[in-house]
Design an enzyme around this catalytic site. Structure first.
Site, PDB file in Angstrom:
ATOM      1  N   TYR A  14      33.581  47.887  41.701  1.00 55.72           N
ATOM      2  CA  TYR A  14      33.162  46.629  42.321  1.00 55.72           C
ATOM      3  C   TYR A  14      32.571  46.820  43.717  1.00 55.72           C
ATOM      4  CZ  TYR A  14      35.829  44.631  38.502  1.00 55.72           C
ATOM      5  OH  TYR A  14      36.285  44.300  37.252  1.00 55.72           O
ATOM      6  N   HIS A  19      30.196  39.794  44.662  1.00 62.70           N
ATOM      7  CA  HIS A  19      31.527  39.192  44.786  1.00 62.70           C
ATOM      8  C   HIS A  19      32.336  39.857  45.898  1.00 62.70           C
ATOM      9  CE1 HIS A  19      33.326  35.905  42.786  1.00 62.70           C
ATOM     10  NE2 HIS A  19      33.972  36.516  41.827  1.00 62.70           N
ATOM     11  N   TYR A  58      42.611  40.934  42.385  1.00 56.23           N
ATOM     12  CA  TYR A  58      41.377  40.433  41.781  1.00 56.23           C
ATOM     13  C   TYR A  58      41.153  39.021  42.290  1.00 56.23           C
ATOM     14  CZ  TYR A  58      41.123  44.598  38.966  1.00 56.23           C
ATOM     15  OH  TYR A  58      41.056  45.908  38.579  1.00 56.23           O
ATOM     16  N   ASN A  60      40.531  36.040  41.194  1.00 56.19           N
ATOM     17  CA  ASN A  60      41.149  34.822  40.661  1.00 56.19           C
ATOM     18  C   ASN A  60      42.587  34.606  41.110  1.00 56.19           C
ATOM     19  OD1 ASN A  60      38.724  34.658  39.369  1.00 56.19           O
ATOM     20  ND2 ASN A  60      39.536  34.974  37.328  1.00 56.19           N
ATOM     21  N   ASP A  85      31.837  35.299  49.127  1.00 58.66           N
ATOM     22  CA  ASP A  85      30.487  35.093  48.604  1.00 58.66           C
ATOM     23  C   ASP A  85      30.274  33.651  48.181  1.00 58.66           C
ATOM     24  OD1 ASP A  85      32.404  35.801  46.401  1.00 58.66           O
ATOM     25  OD2 ASP A  85      30.673  35.383  45.145  1.00 58.66           O
ATOM     26  N   ASN A 106      36.492  30.826  42.152  1.00 56.48           N
ATOM     27  CA  ASN A 106      37.864  31.036  41.679  1.00 56.48           C
ATOM     28  C   ASN A 106      38.803  31.612  42.732  1.00 56.48           C
ATOM     29  OD1 ASN A 106      37.482  29.942  39.127  1.00 56.48           O
ATOM     30  ND2 ASN A 106      36.692  31.868  38.321  1.00 56.48           N
TER      31      ASN A 106
END
Length: 185
Positions: A14, A19, A58, A60, A85, A106
């Protein structure tokens, strides 16, 4: 004490994705401790003690990590600054807010659920609207041209944090909400 949170996803796959723009390193504070479902470090910005946090839950579930730090250090919601973001802003733009809805993000949705309020300062960094699939877009990498623009945007977000520490969120909003790195260069 302030808690500055950069939202993103953990893991090398990532790194450099849209993100993970909240994870951009700007403060020369080493993130060398693992606790609170995240990686964090302590230091000073504008003479004020801060904790920099990268949740490792993560996106969420970011709110779980933030809630643990807030509960442990007894930090008020107004002393939490979240950087993340925003697909509704073009690359190079910033938007600073004192509060607000999750707007479909989220990570912010998780923070609001875990804090029980939408009142916490935030810095939204524009990553552009998707031209196709949303997930592919936010987990995609930036182009070379976008990376150049983002260097200025990340500097401006760092300036926003400094202003928020010295004065308040309203002052940062007044000075930087019109920021557009595409027009600055």
């Amino acid at each position: 004490m302030f808690l500055i949170v950069g939202l993103g996803n953990p893991g090398k796959e990532y790194d450099g994705t849209r993100h993970n723009i909240g994870f951009a390193d700007k403060y020369n504070i080493e993130l060398n401790r693992i606790k609170f479902k995240g990686v964090f470090g302590e230091g000073f910005i504008e003479g004020k003690k801060v904790i920099l946090l990268k949740p490792t839950t993560y996106m969420n579930l970011s709110g779980e990590s933030i809630r643990e730090v807030i509960n442990f250090y007894k930090i008020s919601n107004e002393e939490v600054i979240v950087i993340y973001d925003d697909i509704s802003l073009e690359v190079g733009r910033l938007r600073i807010r004192e509060k607000g809805s999750h707007g479909g993000h989220n990570g912010i949705k998780s923070i609001i659920a875990n804090l029980g309020t939408d009142v916490f300062p935030r810095i939204k960094v524009g990553v552009g609207a998707p031209k196709g699939n949303l997930v592919s877009h936010v987990l995609g990498k930036f182009s070379e041209d976008e990376i150049e623009v983002l260097r200025e945007t990340i500097k401006a977000s760092s300036d926003a944090v400094s202003i928020m520490m010295k004065a308040d969120t309203k002052e940062a909003m007044n000075k930087l909400n019109g920021f557009n790195a595409c027009k600055e260069s």
